[in-house]
Write an enzyme that holds these catalytic residues in place. Structure first.
Site, PDB file in Angstrom:
ATOM      1  N   PHE A 251      75.793  63.902 -61.718  1.00 56.34           N
ATOM      2  CA  PHE A 251      74.436  64.408 -61.487  1.00 56.34           C
ATOM      3  C   PHE A 251      73.644  64.630 -62.775  1.00 56.34           C
ATOM      4  CE2 PHE A 251      77.323  66.557 -58.351  1.00 56.34           C
ATOM      5  CZ  PHE A 251      77.148  65.630 -57.334  1.00 56.34           C
ATOM      6  N   ILE A 477      80.360  57.697 -60.425  1.00 61.10           N
ATOM      7  CA  ILE A 477      80.381  59.159 -60.315  1.00 61.10           C
ATOM      8  C   ILE A 477      80.346  59.611 -58.854  1.00 61.10           C
ATOM      9  CG2 ILE A 477      79.394  59.539 -62.587  1.00 61.10           C
ATOM     10  CD1 ILE A 477      76.672  59.901 -61.341  1.00 61.10           C
ATOM     11  N   ILE A 637      68.720  46.724 -50.489  1.00 65.86           N
ATOM     12  CA  ILE A 637      69.834  47.661 -50.407  1.00 65.86           C
ATOM     13  C   ILE A 637      71.141  46.888 -50.511  1.00 65.86           C
ATOM     14  CG2 ILE A 637      70.992  49.382 -48.975  1.00 65.86           C
ATOM     15  CD1 ILE A 637      68.289  50.281 -50.174  1.00 65.86           C
ATOM     16  N   ASN A 639      74.349  48.274 -50.254  1.00 66.41           N
ATOM     17  CA  ASN A 639      75.333  48.778 -49.300  1.00 66.41           C
ATOM     18  C   ASN A 639      74.672  49.875 -48.489  1.00 66.41           C
ATOM     19  OD1 ASN A 639      77.430  50.561 -48.178  1.00 66.41           O
ATOM     20  ND2 ASN A 639      78.876  49.317 -49.342  1.00 66.41           N
ATOM     21  N   GLN A 646      73.803  58.432 -50.663  1.00 62.13           N
ATOM     22  CA  GLN A 646      73.069  58.912 -51.825  1.00 62.13           C
ATOM     23  C   GLN A 646      71.755  59.582 -51.419  1.00 62.13           C
ATOM     24  OE1 GLN A 646      73.873  58.802 -55.414  1.00 62.13           O
ATOM     25  NE2 GLN A 646      75.678  58.948 -54.117  1.00 62.13           N
ATOM     26  N   GLU A 713      68.437  59.258 -56.965  1.00 58.94           N
ATOM     27  CA  GLU A 713      67.619  60.438 -57.250  1.00 58.94           C
ATOM     28  C   GLU A 713      66.389  60.531 -56.364  1.00 58.94           C
ATOM     29  OE1 GLU A 713      68.092  61.581 -61.617  1.00 58.94           O
ATOM     30  OE2 GLU A 713      68.012  59.397 -61.721  1.00 58.94           O
TER      31      GLU A 713
END
Length: 754
Positions: A251, A477, A637, A639, A646, A713
Site C-alpha cells: 500500500f 504485494i 482489464i 484479470n 483491487q 488505487e
C-alpha cells in the site's frame, strides 16, 4: 518505441485468441499461500539456524540519547549482540552513493545519538531465540535529553510554506472569477494521520555466502532496496542479492527500506550466521511511514446553471523534520472538472513526527474527501442533482493544460452507476427516508487517478518441455502480479496457463520499477509482452529454418502460436518437440518497455463513479454502509477477478477513511495514540454491506501496447466522499473533520434539533 502510434498494430494480447486476457483466473500463487508454502520474508528458511533481532524504539519524539546502559541486556541468557549508536558497526554516511547510478543511497541505522521521532529504532538486541532477544531488549536502559516536541499540525498551519520546487498552479483569474460567481462554496475539510496496517509487518532474513549478502525482505521496489543496502554496507551492488517474492500487503508503506533490513544485514555479517529482524505491530505504527494529516480549503464559484466559473483547492499537510514528502491532495482536481479560473497548490510544514509517505491513492484518497463533498454541497445549494452537476462540468480537454484526453469515460461511469444503483429513488431532502430506527441516505462521488508507464525489462525462456518461464525483478504485494504475468505469457506464446512459470521479486532478474502508483501491471506487463513477442520471433525463425520441422521454408511472420502448437496453415508441430530437437538447451530472450516520447501529449487518467447507501442511527450516531457500487473505466482489464478485488479493496479503504480510520497525535509526547490493530479501527467484514465493482469495456491505445491501465488505487479515490455524502442525505449533518465518528454526528444532529 518513440511514439504511442507504434503501439497501434495488433499484438497477441489485443488479439486474445485464447481468451486468457480478461479472464477471472485464480491466483497463480494462491495454492502456495493458503497451504503456507509461500514463505514471506521472515519465514524464509536460511541455510543454517538463524539468530533473532529485536529493535528498541525511542521513548521521546526529539532530543538526544544522553545515557546508555546495556550491561543487563548483554547478560541476558541467549543474547548475542546489543548495539546502540555507541557500538554499532560502521556504515556509510547517510546518502552516500559510491556507485553514481545507484537508485538509493546509504541509509544507516543507529547512526548517532539524535532522536528524530517517537519510536525511532535506537538499539538492537540479537539472541539465539526471539524470546531471548525480546527479554534483552526490555533490559536496554537509555536516558534522554529531551527537547520539546513540535508535533501539533493544526497549530502549525501558519508556518507552512510551499514545498521545495513547487509553485501554485493558476489558470485565468481565480479571485475575480470567484467574486463574480453568483453561487459560492468556501469550506475547509481535514483528514487525520492514517497507518497502512499491512497484514505482514516489515521484516527481513539475511545471511552471507562468502562476500555476498543474501537478503530476503518485504518491500515493493527491488532495485532501490538492493542498491541502498549495498551503499549502506559499503559493498559492491552485485554483492547484494535481494529477494522479495511474497509480500503481505504494501500500500505504499513498503516502498522504501527500514532499519530491519540494515540491522539484519549488519548482524548477519558480524555474527557469521543468518539473522531475522521484524517490526512488531506496535513498532509498525511509528517506525514506518504513514499518510499525513491534511487541511484542505475548497472554493467553488458557479453560475446558477451549475457550471463552474472558479475552482480552487489548497492543501496544508506535514512531513518529518528531515523529509520532503508532500501529500498532493490538490493535484487530482486539476484534471477533474472544467472551470476557466483555477487555483491549486500545497503548503508543507515539517514536524517532529515519524515519516510521512505514500499510502494507497496518495493525494486522491484525501483530496476527494474534500472536493467531492464540496460538489455535493454546491449541488444542494443549486437544487441540481449531484450526478447532473458533475456532468455539466465535464471538460472537453484537460482543463489545466488543454491536452486531449487519451480516453475519458467519467460521464459513462456516472450514468451507468446511477442506473445500476437506483439513484433515481434518492430523495434530495435529507432525513426523509427511514427503515425502522435507521435514517437512510444515498450519496455519490466521482473518482480519478492518473495513469503511468515506467521503464522495465523482462525475460522469457522456453525449455525442452515447451514450458515458458517469465523472469522479472517485479513484485507482487497481493495485487495479482504473478497471475497477470502468467496470463500475458500464456496468451502471447499460445500455451496453456499450466505451461507457464513466473519468477519475480529478485534483484538478479531483469529490472522493473516494482509495485506502486498504479503503474505495476501496465509497466511490468508491457515489458513481458515485449519479451514474449521477441521469443515468438526467435521460435518462428527457428522453426522455419529447421529442415526437420514441418514449418521449414515458411515465412516467420506466418507462424501462429496456439494451444502449445506452432503452425503455418495446416503444417504444425508442438512447441516442445521443436525446442527438444532444434534448441535442446532452450531459448531465452529479453524485452523492454519505455514511455513513448509523445505519451504526455495526452492527459491520461482512470475514472470511476461511487454510489453508496448508508443507515444512520439518530440515537447512537452509528453509521452502517448498507450497499455500495463502483463503476470504473481503467483500460483493458487483464484479470476480472484480481481487478475487482483491487477495486473493492480500495472502496473498503474509502469506507474506513470516512468512518473509522485515523491516528491522533499525543502532543505531549509526540507519539501516535493508536499503536496496534485493537486501537486503530480499520473496517472488518461486519462493517461492509453489499459491495460491487463494475468495470467498463475500454482499451486506451495511448496508455501502453496492451491498452491497459492500473486499478489498485482508483477504488480508493472518491469512495469515502460517497459515504460522507450519503450520511448527509440520511440525517442532514455534514462533518468536515474525518473520520465521521458517532460523537461528531450526534453533536450535529442535536444542533439540528433531532
Amino acid at each position: 518505441m518513440t511514439s504511442v502510434h507504434d503501439w497501434t498494430p495488433n499484438n497477441p494480447v489485443k488479439e486474445n485468441r485464447s481468451g486468457l486476457i480478461g479472464k477471472p483466473v485464480d491466483r497463480y500463487e494462491g495454492p502456495l499461500k493458503v497451504t503456507g508454502t509461500a514463505p514471506y520474508a521472515y519465514e524464509v528458511q536460511p541455510p543454517s539456524p538463524p539468530a533473532y533481532g529485536v529493535m528498541v524504539g525511542a521513548a521521546i519524539a526529539t532530543g538526544r540519547i544522553s545515557g546508555v546502559d546495556i550491561a543487563e541486556a548483554q547478560a541476558t541468557p541467549g543474547v548475542l549482540v546489543v548495539w546502540t549508536h555507541l557500538n554499532a558497526p560502521f556504515q556509510a554516511p547517510k546518502g552516500t552513493k559510491a556507485h553514481p547510478r545507484s537508485s538509493a543511497g546509504s541509509k544507516p541505522a543507529l547512526e548517532n545519538d539524535r532522536v528524530l521521532f517517537f519510536g525511532q529504532p535506537v538499539a538492537l538486541v540479537v539472541g539465539e531465540t526471539l524470546e531471548a532477544a525480546t527479554a534483552g531488549a526490555h533490559r536496554v536502559k537509555l536516558t534522554y535529553a529531551e527537547d520539546a516536541p513540535d508535533v501539533d499540525f493544526p497549530a502549525s498551519l501558519d508556518r507552512a510554506v510551499s514545498p521545495v520546487g513547487e509553485e501554485d498552479m493558476e489558470v485565468g483569474d481565480f479571485p475575480r472569477g470567484f467574486a463574480a460567481s453568483p453561487v459560492q462554496i468556501d469550506a475547509t475539510w481535514s483528514t487525520p494521520i492514517q497507518n497502512h496496517c499491512q497484514m505482514e509487518p516489515c521484516a527481513s532474513t539475511v545471511w552471507f555466502e562468502g562476500e555476498k549478502c543474501i537478503a530476503h525482505t518485504s518491500i515493493q521496489m527491488v532495485k532501490p532496496a538492493q542498491h541502498g543496502l549495498a551503499e549502506t554496507l559499503g559493498i559492491p551492488r552485485d554483492d547484494v542479492h535481494l529477494l522479495t517474492r511474497y509480500i503481505g500487503g504494501g500500500f505504499g508503506g513498503k516502498g522504501q527500506t527500514y532499519d530491519d533490513l540494515i540491522l539484519a544485514a549488519l548482524a548477519a555479517r558480524a555474527l557469521g550466521r543468518p539473522v531475522k529482524v521484524a517490526y512488531t505491530r506496535q513498532q509498525m505504527m511509528h517506525g514506518t511511514i504513514h499518510r499525513p494529516a491534511t487541511v484542505m480549503q475548497v472554493q467553488l464559484g458557479a453560475e446558477k446553471d451549475g457550471r463552474l466559473n472558479a475552482f480552487s483547492m489548497m492543501t496544508w499537510t506535514h512531513c518529518h523534520r528531515e523529509g520532503n514528502f508532500t501529500e498532493h491532495a490538490s493535484n487530482f482536481g486539476r484534471a477533474l472538472y472544467a472551470a476557466p479560473n483555477r487555483l491549486t497548490g500545497h503548503r508543507l510544514v515539517k514536524l517532529d513526527l515519524p515519516g510521512a509517505g505514500p499510502m494507497r491513492a496518495p493525494g486522491e484518497a484525501s483530496g476527494t474527501l474534500a472536493l467531492e463533498c464540496a460538489m455535493d454541497e454546491l449541488a444542494e445549494q443549486l437544487g441540481i442533482d449531484p450526478v447532473e452537476l458533475r456532468i455539466r462540468n465535464e471538460p472537453p480537454t484537460d482543463p489545466e493544460n488543454g491536452r486531449p484526453f487519451s480516453m475519458r469515460q467519467l460521464v459513462r461511469c456516472l450514468r451507468e452507476g446511477a442506473q445500476q444503483f437506483g439513484w433515481d429513488r434518492r430523495l434530495p431532502t435529507p432525513g426523509l427516508v427511514r427503515d425502522g430506527r435507521w435514517l437512510v441516505g444515498m450519496g455519490m462521488a466521482a473518482a480519478i487517478r492518473g495513469n503511468f508507464l515506467l521503464p522495465a525489462k523482462c525475460s522469457f525462456s522456453v525449455d525442452a518441455d515447451g514450458v515458458i518461464t517469465v523472469r522479472q525483478g517485479m513484485t507482487d504485494i497481493g495485487t495479482g502480479t504473478y497471475t497477470v504475468l502468467a496470463q500475458i505469457a500464456a496468451e502471447t506464446m499460445g500455451v496453456p496457463l499450466g505451461q507457464v512459470k513466473v519468477e519475480i521479486g529478485d534483484s538478479e532478474l531483469p529490472p522493473a520499477p516494482g509495485s506502486g502508483g498504479q503503474f505495476g501491471a501496465a509497466t511490468a506487463g508491457s515489458a513481458a509482452l515485449a519479451a514474449g513477442q521477441n521469443l515468438r520471433t526467435a521460435i518462428a525463425e527457428l522453426a522455419t529454418g529447421d529442415e526437420a520441422s514441418p514449418l521449414f521454408g515458411g515465412r516467420p511472420a506466418d507462424v501462429t502460436f496456439q494451444d502449445g502448437v506452432v503452425a503455418i496453415a495446416n503444417r504444425s508441430e508442438t512447441l516442445g518437440s521443436l525446442i527438444r530437437r532444434a534448441a535442446p538447451e532452450g531459448l531465452t530472450v529479453e524485452g523492454e518497455i519505455k514511455p513513448a516520447q509523445d505519451a504526455r501529449e495526452w492527459s491520461q487518467q482512470t475514472y470511476g463513479g461511487h454510489y453508496c447507501e448508508v443507515g444512520v442511527d439518530p440515537v447512537t450516531g452509528e453509521v452502517r454502509v448498507r450497499r455500495m457500487l463502483g463503476v470504473f473505466a481503467a483500460g483493458r482489464i487483464l484479470n476480472a477477478k484480481t481487478a475487482r478485488s483491487q477495486l473493492t479493496g480500495g472502496m473498503i479503504w474509502g469506507i474506513g477513511s470516512a468512518l473509522t480510520e485515523g491516528n491522533p497525535v499525543d502532543v505531549r509526547y509526540g507519539s501516535l495514540l493508536n499503536q496496534d490493530l485493537a486501537q486503530y479501527l480499520a473496517p472488518v467484514q461486519a462493517d461492509i454491506g453489499d459491495l460491487e465493482a463494475i468495470m467498463l469495456d475500454e482499451v486506451d491505445d495511448k496508455a501502453n501496447p496492451m491498452g491497459i491501465k492500473g486499478v489498485g488505487e482508483l477504488g480508493n479515490s472518491g469512495a469515502g466522499a460517497a459515504v460522507a455524502n450519503a450520511i448527509y442525505n440520511a440525517c442532514g449533518v455534514r462533518v468536515r473533520d474525518y473520520p465521521i465518528t458517532p460523537d461528531k454526528l450526534l453533536a450535529g444532529m442535536i444542533a439540528r434539533g433531532m
